[in-house]
Design a protein around this motif. Sequence first.
Motif, PDB file in Angstrom:
ATOM      1  N   THR A 127      40.092  57.212  62.953  1.00 44.17           N
ATOM      2  CA  THR A 127      41.445  57.313  62.398  1.00 44.17           C
ATOM      3  C   THR A 127      42.347  58.156  63.289  1.00 44.17           C
ATOM      4  O   THR A 127      43.318  58.744  62.834  1.00 44.17           O
ATOM      5  N   SER A 128      42.020  58.206  64.569  1.00 39.34           N
ATOM      6  CA  SER A 128      42.855  58.970  65.504  1.00 39.34           C
ATOM      7  C   SER A 128      44.261  58.382  65.578  1.00 39.34           C
ATOM      8  O   SER A 128      45.228  59.100  65.804  1.00 39.34           O
ATOM      9  N   ASP A 129      44.385  57.058  65.412  1.00 39.32           N
ATOM     10  CA  ASP A 129      45.681  56.407  65.247  1.00 39.32           C
ATOM     11  C   ASP A 129      45.820  56.118  63.763  1.00 39.32           C
ATOM     12  O   ASP A 129      45.202  55.189  63.240  1.00 39.32           O
ATOM     13  N   ASP A 131      47.966  54.768  61.989  1.00 35.44           N
ATOM     14  CA  ASP A 131      48.524  53.479  61.590  1.00 35.44           C
ATOM     15  C   ASP A 131      47.589  52.320  61.895  1.00 35.44           C
ATOM     16  O   ASP A 131      47.814  51.202  61.416  1.00 35.44           O
ATOM     17  N   ASN A 132      46.571  52.555  62.689  1.00 35.07           N
ATOM     18  CA  ASN A 132      45.669  51.488  63.081  1.00 35.07           C
ATOM     19  C   ASN A 132      44.231  52.006  63.071  1.00 35.07           C
ATOM     20  O   ASN A 132      43.672  52.354  64.109  1.00 35.07           O
ATOM     21  N   TRP A 133      43.649  52.072  61.889  1.00 34.36           N
ATOM     22  CA  TRP A 133      42.268  52.513  61.779  1.00 34.36           C
ATOM     23  C   TRP A 133      41.342  51.493  62.449  1.00 34.36           C
ATOM     24  O   TRP A 133      41.604  50.290  62.431  1.00 34.36           O
ATOM     25  N   THR A 282      52.534  45.543  66.654  1.00 34.02           N
ATOM     26  CA  THR A 282      51.271  45.538  67.382  1.00 34.02           C
ATOM     27  C   THR A 282      51.131  44.253  68.200  1.00 34.02           C
ATOM     28  O   THR A 282      51.901  43.303  68.041  1.00 34.02           O
ATOM     29  N   ASP A 296      55.127  52.681  59.176  1.00 29.22           N
ATOM     30  CA  ASP A 296      54.318  53.658  59.898  1.00 29.22           C
ATOM     31  C   ASP A 296      54.264  54.960  59.110  1.00 29.22           C
ATOM     32  O   ASP A 296      55.221  55.328  58.414  1.00 29.22           O
TER      33      ASP A 296
END
Length: 375
Positions: A127-129, A131-133, A282, A296
């Motif tokens: 989950t570092s991003d 918005d995009n797990w 994306t 976001d």
Amino acid sequence: MKPAALITGISFLLVGMLGGGCASDKASIRSPQTRGEPTSERPAEDDCTDTFPVDVKPINELIDIGVRMPNEAALPTILSETGLYSDIATKAIHPAYSHFIPQFILWSDSATKERWVYIPECDTVDTSDMDNWSVPVGTRLFKEFKIDGVRVETRMIERLGPGPRDFAYASYLWNAAETEATMVSADGLNNAKGTDFDIPSKVQCLQCHGSHPTGGGRPSRALGFSALQLGFDDTSLSLAHLKSSGAISHAPAHALTIPGTPEDVAALGYLHVNCGNCHNTTKDRTPQVDLDLWLDVNTPNIGETGAWTTAIDHSTQLFNDQHVLGRIVPGDPSASAILYRMKQRGNPGQMPPIGTEFAHAEGVSLISDWIGGME
């Protein structure tokens, strides 16, 4: 099972793994004693065993068959063998699965839905991003559909490998007694169990979740299992629980809030879940237009949301049916293409273009009132 039977039984999934649920179906992701913090207290690799090993088709069998098998050939052909249920007869969910409820609900023609996720005990969701797990290999997600209280379909997504196309999508059709569900074909099934409900095809799955040649979807593939959808209080699986159990790698840096009035939040959330899966920024987006309706998590001001920067007071790019030329025209719902297309079904103007045969009256009213209240 013989390879030919596997090919015949291949099936696939559609739209966002999201939906309603009830508190009595809650199942806990592993406790901190078994999951721990991912950076320091996770079990050593040699000491960790996942409850459900990832489904993988042996490479030698693929060679013997002489054809390339689709990802779905790795999955069981009946639902009772997927691991979702510890007892399918009583509908007891296996304790390794967690029930979750999204904040915003995808319209599915009045179907009621339940959702569960299995995260391998020996790994974490990246989950570092926020918005995009990125779910780890072996993750499984299920969504059950009921029509008038009757189970019709259960959909499954499993990540089989590390690549962006290493996902399997399956749909299982329940029998009349609701004692078992069987995988349907790649073509899907219209009017399942004598209802108006359609089980999606493989192509439709990819159009919504990602990797279809014409675009649509997001890199995570698991559209509803996300920070924004789980970042609220009234849910059976919270971000705080996911973090404390070691199931996710990073917690949000701050409380997740959506900017604007309650009316703005409701409208933006509706567009997020019903439109943003395809209309986003994306690489998997629908590339033909620059519309962005995905929310976001780090957007502090409503004027910075995609709806404001790409839809409100913006002309349409390709669509001009009925002389509706503005995406969202403040104060004028009848001139707004997004609302016009929400009302359409069975023609090229329909949005979403798949996964629904009936316009959502409540959604149309919500967006109409929201646009009408703009200055």
